[in-house]
Design a protein around this motif. Structure first.
Motif, PDB file in Angstrom:
ATOM      1  N   GLY A  73       0.748  -1.155   0.004  1.00  0.00           N
ATOM      2  CA  GLY A  73      -0.145  -0.065  -0.154  1.00  0.00           C
ATOM      3  C   GLY A  73       0.751   1.187  -0.199  1.00  0.00           C
ATOM      4  O   GLY A  73       2.201   1.346   0.579  1.00  0.00           O
ATOM      5  N   THR A  74       0.142   2.292  -0.287  1.00  0.00           N
ATOM      6  CA  THR A  74       0.897   3.544  -0.495  1.00  0.00           C
ATOM      7  C   THR A  74       1.342   4.088   0.740  1.00  0.00           C
ATOM      8  O   THR A  74       2.204   5.072   1.108  1.00  0.00           O
ATOM      9  CB  THR A  74       0.034   4.485  -1.333  1.00  0.00           C
ATOM     10  N   ASP A  75       0.685   3.710   1.938  1.00  0.00           N
ATOM     11  CA  ASP A  75       1.002   4.018   3.091  1.00  0.00           C
ATOM     12  C   ASP A  75       2.126   3.485   3.890  1.00  0.00           C
ATOM     13  O   ASP A  75       2.599   3.526   5.116  1.00  0.00           O
ATOM     14  CB  ASP A  75      -0.214   4.222   4.180  1.00  0.00           C
ATOM     15  N   GLU A  76       2.809   2.500   2.957  1.00  0.00           N
ATOM     16  CA  GLU A  76       4.127   1.700   3.823  1.00  0.00           C
ATOM     17  C   GLU A  76       5.291   2.546   4.285  1.00  0.00           C
ATOM     18  O   GLU A  76       5.470   3.441   3.466  1.00  0.00           O
ATOM     19  CB  GLU A  76       4.429   0.876   2.643  1.00  0.00           C
ATOM     20  N   GLU A  77       5.685   2.244   5.507  1.00  0.00           N
ATOM     21  CA  GLU A  77       6.777   2.928   5.772  1.00  0.00           C
ATOM     22  C   GLU A  77       8.188   2.379   5.504  1.00  0.00           C
ATOM     23  O   GLU A  77       9.218   3.054   5.083  1.00  0.00           O
ATOM     24  CB  GLU A  77       6.641   3.239   7.358  1.00  0.00           C
ATOM     25  N   GLN A  78       8.269   1.075   5.494  1.00  0.00           N
ATOM     26  CA  GLN A  78       9.563   0.347   5.202  1.00  0.00           C
ATOM     27  C   GLN A  78       9.199  -0.553   3.700  1.00  0.00           C
ATOM     28  O   GLN A  78       7.979  -1.061   3.563  1.00  0.00           O
ATOM     29  CB  GLN A  78       9.495  -0.697   6.305  1.00  0.00           C
ATOM     30  N   PRO A  79      10.093  -0.607   2.968  1.00  0.00           N
ATOM     31  CA  PRO A  79      10.182  -1.359   1.995  1.00  0.00           C
ATOM     32  C   PRO A  79       9.916  -2.920   2.114  1.00  0.00           C
ATOM     33  O   PRO A  79      10.522  -3.476   3.023  1.00  0.00           O
ATOM     34  CB  PRO A  79      11.584  -1.214   1.149  1.00  0.00           C
ATOM     35  N   GLU A  80       9.151  -3.504   1.114  1.00  0.00           N
ATOM     36  CA  GLU A  80       8.894  -4.925   1.602  1.00  0.00           C
ATOM     37  C   GLU A  80       9.963  -5.817   0.598  1.00  0.00           C
ATOM     38  O   GLU A  80      10.162  -6.819   1.457  1.00  0.00           O
ATOM     39  CB  GLU A  80       7.570  -5.337   0.552  1.00  0.00           C
ATOM     40  N   GLU A  81      10.827  -5.444  -0.043  1.00  0.00           N
ATOM     41  CA  GLU A  81      11.810  -5.903  -0.680  1.00  0.00           C
ATOM     42  C   GLU A  81      13.152  -5.064  -0.678  1.00  0.00           C
ATOM     43  O   GLU A  81      13.057  -3.996  -1.130  1.00  0.00           O
ATOM     44  CB  GLU A  81      11.435  -6.430  -1.968  1.00  0.00           C
ATOM     45  N   THR A  82      14.427  -5.763  -0.175  1.00  0.00           N
ATOM     46  CA  THR A  82      15.306  -4.960  -0.206  1.00  0.00           C
ATOM     47  C   THR A  82      16.431  -6.004  -0.496  1.00  0.00           C
ATOM     48  O   THR A  82      16.441  -7.230  -0.427  1.00  0.00           O
ATOM     49  CB  THR A  82      15.836  -4.509   1.042  1.00  0.00           C
ATOM     50  N   GLY A  83      17.533  -5.405  -1.282  1.00  0.00           N
ATOM     51  CA  GLY A  83      18.633  -6.356  -1.574  1.00  0.00           C
ATOM     52  C   GLY A  83      19.830  -5.567  -2.542  1.00  0.00           C
ATOM     53  O   GLY A  83      19.980  -4.565  -2.379  1.00  0.00           O
ATOM     54  N   SER A  84      20.305  -6.269  -3.272  1.00  0.00           N
ATOM     55  CA  SER A  84      21.310  -5.809  -4.326  1.00  0.00           C
ATOM     56  C   SER A  84      21.443  -6.442  -5.547  1.00  0.00           C
ATOM     57  O   SER A  84      20.936  -7.564  -5.725  1.00  0.00           O
ATOM     58  CB  SER A  84      22.808  -6.184  -3.798  1.00  0.00           C
ATOM     59  N   ILE A  85      21.618  -5.614  -6.628  1.00  0.00           N
ATOM     60  CA  ILE A  85      21.975  -6.180  -7.917  1.00  0.00           C
ATOM     61  C   ILE A  85      23.063  -7.084  -7.974  1.00  0.00           C
ATOM     62  O   ILE A  85      24.076  -6.731  -7.705  1.00  0.00           O
ATOM     63  CB  ILE A  85      22.390  -4.986  -8.937  1.00  0.00           C
ATOM     64  N   THR A  86      22.803  -8.379  -8.602  1.00  0.00           N
ATOM     65  CA  THR A  86      23.781  -9.392  -8.685  1.00  0.00           C
ATOM     66  C   THR A  86      24.365  -9.549 -10.194  1.00  0.00           C
ATOM     67  O   THR A  86      25.476 -10.122 -10.341  1.00  0.00           O
ATOM     68  CB  THR A  86      23.544 -10.631  -8.258  1.00  0.00           C
ATOM     69  N   VAL A  87      23.521  -9.395 -11.187  1.00  0.00           N
ATOM     70  CA  VAL A  87      23.745  -9.356 -12.449  1.00  0.00           C
ATOM     71  C   VAL A  87      23.248  -8.071 -13.047  1.00  0.00           C
ATOM     72  O   VAL A  87      22.114  -7.809 -13.044  1.00  0.00           O
ATOM     73  CB  VAL A  87      23.095 -10.503 -13.264  1.00  0.00           C
ATOM     74  N   PHE A  88      24.190  -7.460 -13.920  1.00  0.00           N
ATOM     75  CA  PHE A  88      23.607  -6.172 -14.531  1.00  0.00           C
ATOM     76  C   PHE A  88      24.310  -6.148 -16.096  1.00  0.00           C
ATOM     77  O   PHE A  88      25.431  -5.894 -16.332  1.00  0.00           O
ATOM     78  CB  PHE A  88      23.902  -5.143 -13.758  1.00  0.00           C
ATOM     79  N   GLU A  95      19.268  -8.958 -12.579  1.00  0.00           N
ATOM     80  CA  GLU A  95      19.134 -10.059 -11.349  1.00  0.00           C
ATOM     81  C   GLU A  95      19.296  -9.214 -10.138  1.00  0.00           C
ATOM     82  O   GLU A  95      20.482  -8.604 -10.050  1.00  0.00           O
ATOM     83  CB  GLU A  95      20.090 -11.294 -11.540  1.00  0.00           C
ATOM     84  N   SER A  96      18.595  -9.645  -9.122  1.00  0.00           N
ATOM     85  CA  SER A  96      18.966  -9.219  -7.813  1.00  0.00           C
ATOM     86  C   SER A  96      18.557 -10.248  -6.804  1.00  0.00           C
ATOM     87  O   SER A  96      17.862 -10.993  -6.961  1.00  0.00           O
ATOM     88  CB  SER A  96      17.843  -7.864  -7.320  1.00  0.00           C
ATOM     89  N   SER A  97      19.532 -10.106  -5.554  1.00  0.00           N
ATOM     90  CA  SER A  97      19.272 -11.006  -4.626  1.00  0.00           C
ATOM     91  C   SER A  97      18.901 -10.391  -3.554  1.00  0.00           C
ATOM     92  O   SER A  97      19.246  -9.080  -3.061  1.00  0.00           O
ATOM     93  CB  SER A  97      20.460 -11.496  -4.257  1.00  0.00           C
ATOM     94  N   GLY A  98      17.715 -10.655  -2.673  1.00  0.00           N
ATOM     95  CA  GLY A  98      16.923 -10.042  -1.742  1.00  0.00           C
ATOM     96  C   GLY A  98      17.225 -10.511  -0.282  1.00  0.00           C
ATOM     97  O   GLY A  98      17.778 -11.496  -0.347  1.00  0.00           O
ATOM     98  N   ALA A  99      16.920  -9.770   0.727  1.00  0.00           N
ATOM     99  CA  ALA A  99      17.367  -9.921   1.975  1.00  0.00           C
ATOM    100  C   ALA A  99      16.854 -11.139   2.278  1.00  0.00           C
ATOM    101  O   ALA A  99      17.243 -11.762   3.356  1.00  0.00           O
ATOM    102  CB  ALA A  99      17.109  -8.515   2.843  1.00  0.00           C
ATOM    103  N   SER A 100      15.488 -11.427   1.765  1.00  0.00           N
ATOM    104  CA  SER A 100      14.733 -12.697   2.223  1.00  0.00           C
ATOM    105  C   SER A 100      15.163 -13.844   1.538  1.00  0.00           C
ATOM    106  O   SER A 100      14.654 -15.092   1.962  1.00  0.00           O
ATOM    107  CB  SER A 100      13.136 -12.430   1.841  1.00  0.00           C
ATOM    108  N   GLY A 101      16.285 -13.760   0.986  1.00  0.00           N
ATOM    109  CA  GLY A 101      16.878 -15.114  -0.069  1.00  0.00           C
ATOM    110  C   GLY A 101      16.373 -15.356  -1.118  1.00  0.00           C
ATOM    111  O   GLY A 101      16.785 -16.139  -1.996  1.00  0.00           O
ATOM    112  N   SER A 102      15.419 -14.303  -1.804  1.00  0.00           N
ATOM    113  CA  SER A 102      14.857 -14.549  -2.910  1.00  0.00           C
ATOM    114  C   SER A 102      15.701 -13.885  -4.011  1.00  0.00           C
ATOM    115  O   SER A 102      16.861 -12.892  -3.800  1.00  0.00           O
ATOM    116  CB  SER A 102      13.616 -13.797  -2.931  1.00  0.00           C
TER     117      SER A 102
END
Length: 183
Positions: A73-88, A95-102
């Motif tokens: 939702g637009t009222d979200e304070e924290q991002p649902e998905e964070t991580g880093s780019i692994t292939v560019f 391609e990105s790897s998320g903090a959740s392991g995805s």
């Protein structure tokens, strides 16, 4: 967003499965009438990402670059998905790897009429590639061509369609479509 019926074309359904290492995935393939370079911009440029993928994004498009996506939702304070780019590999693979392991992987290849996008969301074993996640990505696969055609999503209006369960109405509709499919 254009009006949708409850029927979903078989070629638009996301595929779920398990990799050889036990990781579970959801994969979508879409033929788009836009050239690779145009779709690539929609994947890596923040002002274009917010037209279809999420209502807020922070991204540094390079290997090792961080990203954060606010998918809910637009009222979200924290991002649902964070991580880093692994292939560019512009303009073909992001391609990105998320903090959740995805792992989120976007692949583009030219096609006679534009390009083919293959998107894969891979998750750790046991973190089932569920119908709710599949429905959420399915909706975004619907929103992308509309944004590429100059019709960006109105996140406030989409958020206003939430049902009593808290789900966006179209995601709930897609969820029930997938839920009723044989596995």
């Amino acid at each position: 967003m254009t009006s949708k019926t409850s029927s979903i074309l078989a070629e638009h359904e996301g595929v779920i499965g398990t990799e050889g290492d036990g990781r579970e995935f959801i994969r979508f393939e879409r033929r788009l009438k836009h050239p690779v370079e145009r779709v690539w911009a929609a994947l890596v440029e923040p002002e274009q990402i917010v037209e279809w993928l999420c209502h807020r994004v922070e991204i540094e498009p390079k290997v090792g670059g961080p990203f954060a996506m606010w998918l809910g939702g637009t009222d979200e304070e924290q991002p649902e998905e964070t991580g880093s780019i692994t292939v560019f590999d512009p303009p073909h693979v992001l391609e990105s790897s998320g903090a959740s392991g995805s792992t989120l992987r976007w692949e583009l290849r030219p096609d006679d009429a534009g390009c083919v996008l293959t998107f894969t969301d891979t998750r750790p074993a046991g973190e089932r590639a569920s119908n709710s996640v599949r429905a959420g990505w399915h909706l975004r696969m619907e929103l992308l061509p509309e944004a590429l055609d100059g019709r960006p999503v109105d996140w406030v209006a989409l958020d206003a369609t939430r049902t009593e369960n808290g789900a966006i109405a179209r995601i709930e509709e897609i969820f029930w479509h997938y839920r009723n499919q044989p596995r």
